[in-house]
Structures are given as structure tokens and as C-alpha cells.
Design a protein around this motif. Sequence first.
Motif, PDB file in Angstrom:
ATOM      1  N   VAL A  13       0.977  34.007 -30.590  1.00  0.00           N
ATOM      2  CA  VAL A  13       0.912  33.432 -29.245  1.00  0.00           C
ATOM      3  C   VAL A  13       1.737  34.267 -28.267  1.00  0.00           C
ATOM      4  CG1 VAL A  13       1.493  31.422 -27.826  1.00  0.00           C
ATOM      5  CG2 VAL A  13       0.458  31.089 -30.061  1.00  0.00           C
ATOM      6  N   ALA A  14       2.868  34.785 -28.713  1.00  0.00           N
ATOM      7  CA  ALA A  14       3.720  35.577 -27.815  1.00  0.00           C
ATOM      8  C   ALA A  14       2.977  36.815 -27.317  1.00  0.00           C
ATOM      9  CB  ALA A  14       5.006  35.977 -28.529  1.00  0.00           C
ATOM     10  N   GLU A  15       2.163  37.428 -28.186  1.00  0.00           N
ATOM     11  CA  GLU A  15       1.397  38.611 -27.782  1.00  0.00           C
ATOM     12  C   GLU A  15       0.342  38.256 -26.735  1.00  0.00           C
ATOM     13  OE1 GLU A  15       0.760  41.483 -31.399  1.00  0.00           O
ATOM     14  OE2 GLU A  15       0.680  39.389 -32.081  1.00  0.00           O
ATOM     15  N   ILE A  16      -0.337  37.146 -26.952  1.00  0.00           N
ATOM     16  CA  ILE A  16      -1.361  36.707 -25.987  1.00  0.00           C
ATOM     17  C   ILE A  16      -0.698  36.256 -24.690  1.00  0.00           C
ATOM     18  CG2 ILE A  16      -3.181  35.015 -25.531  1.00  0.00           C
ATOM     19  CD1 ILE A  16      -4.080  37.166 -27.496  1.00  0.00           C
ATOM     20  N   ARG A  17       0.410  35.542 -24.793  1.00  0.00           N
ATOM     21  CA  ARG A  17       1.139  35.130 -23.574  1.00  0.00           C
ATOM     22  C   ARG A  17       1.520  36.340 -22.748  1.00  0.00           C
ATOM     23  NH1 ARG A  17       6.327  32.641 -23.747  1.00  0.00           N
ATOM     24  NH2 ARG A  17       6.000  32.463 -21.517  1.00  0.00           N
ATOM     25  N   ALA A  18       2.032  37.366 -23.404  1.00  0.00           N
ATOM     26  CA  ALA A  18       2.443  38.577 -22.692  1.00  0.00           C
ATOM     27  C   ALA A  18       1.256  39.240 -22.020  1.00  0.00           C
ATOM     28  CB  ALA A  18       3.125  39.542 -23.653  1.00  0.00           C
ATOM     29  N   LEU A  19       0.136  39.322 -22.718  1.00  0.00           N
ATOM     30  CA  LEU A  19      -1.068  39.943 -22.162  1.00  0.00           C
ATOM     31  C   LEU A  19      -1.570  39.162 -20.947  1.00  0.00           C
ATOM     32  CD1 LEU A  19      -3.979  41.417 -24.151  1.00  0.00           C
ATOM     33  CD2 LEU A  19      -4.463  39.801 -22.352  1.00  0.00           C
ATOM     34  N   SER A  49     -11.215  42.715 -21.650  1.00  0.00           N
ATOM     35  CA  SER A  49     -11.146  44.148 -21.903  1.00  0.00           C
ATOM     36  C   SER A  49      -9.898  44.524 -22.692  1.00  0.00           C
ATOM     37  CB  SER A  49     -11.182  44.895 -20.568  1.00  0.00           C
ATOM     38  OG  SER A  49     -11.003  46.270 -20.764  1.00  0.00           O
ATOM     39  N   ARG A  50      -8.773  43.969 -22.324  1.00  0.00           N
ATOM     40  CA  ARG A  50      -7.520  44.300 -23.016  1.00  0.00           C
ATOM     41  C   ARG A  50      -7.505  43.782 -24.449  1.00  0.00           C
ATOM     42  NH1 ARG A  50      -3.032  43.630 -18.187  1.00  0.00           N
ATOM     43  NH2 ARG A  50      -3.791  45.406 -16.975  1.00  0.00           N
ATOM     44  N   ILE A  51      -8.084  42.615 -24.664  1.00  0.00           N
ATOM     45  CA  ILE A  51      -8.177  42.084 -26.031  1.00  0.00           C
ATOM     46  C   ILE A  51      -9.053  42.997 -26.878  1.00  0.00           C
ATOM     47  CG2 ILE A  51      -9.171  40.210 -27.427  1.00  0.00           C
ATOM     48  CD1 ILE A  51      -8.099  38.283 -25.227  1.00  0.00           C
ATOM     49  N   GLU A  52     -10.161  43.422 -26.321  1.00  0.00           N
ATOM     50  CA  GLU A  52     -11.058  44.311 -27.072  1.00  0.00           C
ATOM     51  C   GLU A  52     -10.364  45.643 -27.378  1.00  0.00           C
ATOM     52  OE1 GLU A  52     -15.630  45.947 -27.090  1.00  0.00           O
ATOM     53  OE2 GLU A  52     -14.901  44.876 -25.321  1.00  0.00           O
ATOM     54  N   GLU A  53      -9.645  46.185 -26.406  1.00  0.00           N
ATOM     55  CA  GLU A  53      -8.925  47.450 -26.620  1.00  0.00           C
ATOM     56  C   GLU A  53      -7.844  47.313 -27.684  1.00  0.00           C
ATOM     57  OE1 GLU A  53      -7.269  48.661 -22.884  1.00  0.00           O
ATOM     58  OE2 GLU A  53      -9.232  48.975 -21.970  1.00  0.00           O
ATOM     59  N   ARG A  54      -7.110  46.221 -27.635  1.00  0.00           N
ATOM     60  CA  ARG A  54      -5.949  46.078 -28.519  1.00  0.00           C
ATOM     61  C   ARG A  54      -6.306  45.602 -29.919  1.00  0.00           C
ATOM     62  NH1 ARG A  54      -0.126  43.404 -27.170  1.00  0.00           N
ATOM     63  NH2 ARG A  54       0.780  43.848 -29.182  1.00  0.00           N
ATOM     64  N   TRP A  55      -7.234  44.630 -30.009  1.00  0.00           N
ATOM     65  CA  TRP A  55      -7.525  44.038 -31.313  1.00  0.00           C
ATOM     66  C   TRP A  55      -8.952  44.287 -31.797  1.00  0.00           C
ATOM     67  CZ3 TRP A  55      -4.495  40.878 -27.892  1.00  0.00           C
ATOM     68  CH2 TRP A  55      -3.134  40.852 -28.228  1.00  0.00           C
ATOM     69  N   GLY A  56      -9.748  44.950 -30.989  1.00  0.00           N
ATOM     70  CA  GLY A  56     -11.081  45.342 -31.428  1.00  0.00           C
ATOM     71  C   GLY A  56     -12.078  44.215 -31.579  1.00  0.00           C
ATOM     72  N   VAL A  57     -11.863  43.114 -30.872  1.00  0.00           N
ATOM     73  CA  VAL A  57     -12.804  41.999 -30.920  1.00  0.00           C
ATOM     74  C   VAL A  57     -13.205  41.600 -29.511  1.00  0.00           C
ATOM     75  CG1 VAL A  57     -12.013  41.066 -33.130  1.00  0.00           C
ATOM     76  CG2 VAL A  57     -10.962  40.254 -31.021  1.00  0.00           C
TER      77      VAL A  57
END
Length: 86
Positions: A13-19, A49-57
Amino acid sequence: MSVLDAFTEKVGVAEIRALVSEALGADVPGDGSFLGHGGDSFHAVLVVSRIEERWGVEVDFLDVLESTPDTLTETVNAARADREQG
């Protein structure tokens, strides 16, 4: 951490919160509404876009608009699990 661990480790959650907080320019708590903290369609596209770049989904644009960081974390982890299962 091995390469395999990097793919199987859950996103926190901390990673998603930061994003999300970075995209919105505001501190968004885990249960804070994306729209309620200034999110709009532009920001949702940015987060997708950032989720796709970072986690590939890929996550659905509407899921981001209707999310909190807590629920978006669940969505990202579910997408990653689906990808890993083939």
C-alpha cells in the motif's frame, strides 16, 4: 532478493500511496478517494501508465478513478497474480 522474488512479491500500500500521491501532488491516505483528492481522467491515465511501467500490469482506467490506494493495491496485486498464472 532474486529476480523471481521481484515478480512474486506483493506490491505494498505504501508504494501505491506514494505513486498516487506523487501523481496528484497531495498526500493521499490509504483509504483516501482518488477523486476526492483531486484526481481526474488525466491523473488516472498517468497512474495507469506508471503502474504498467513499474509492475508490468495493466489496470482499468475506471478502477483508478473509483479507487483508494488500499483498493488500487488489491487491484494491482490481483493483476500481477493473473499475469503470473498465465
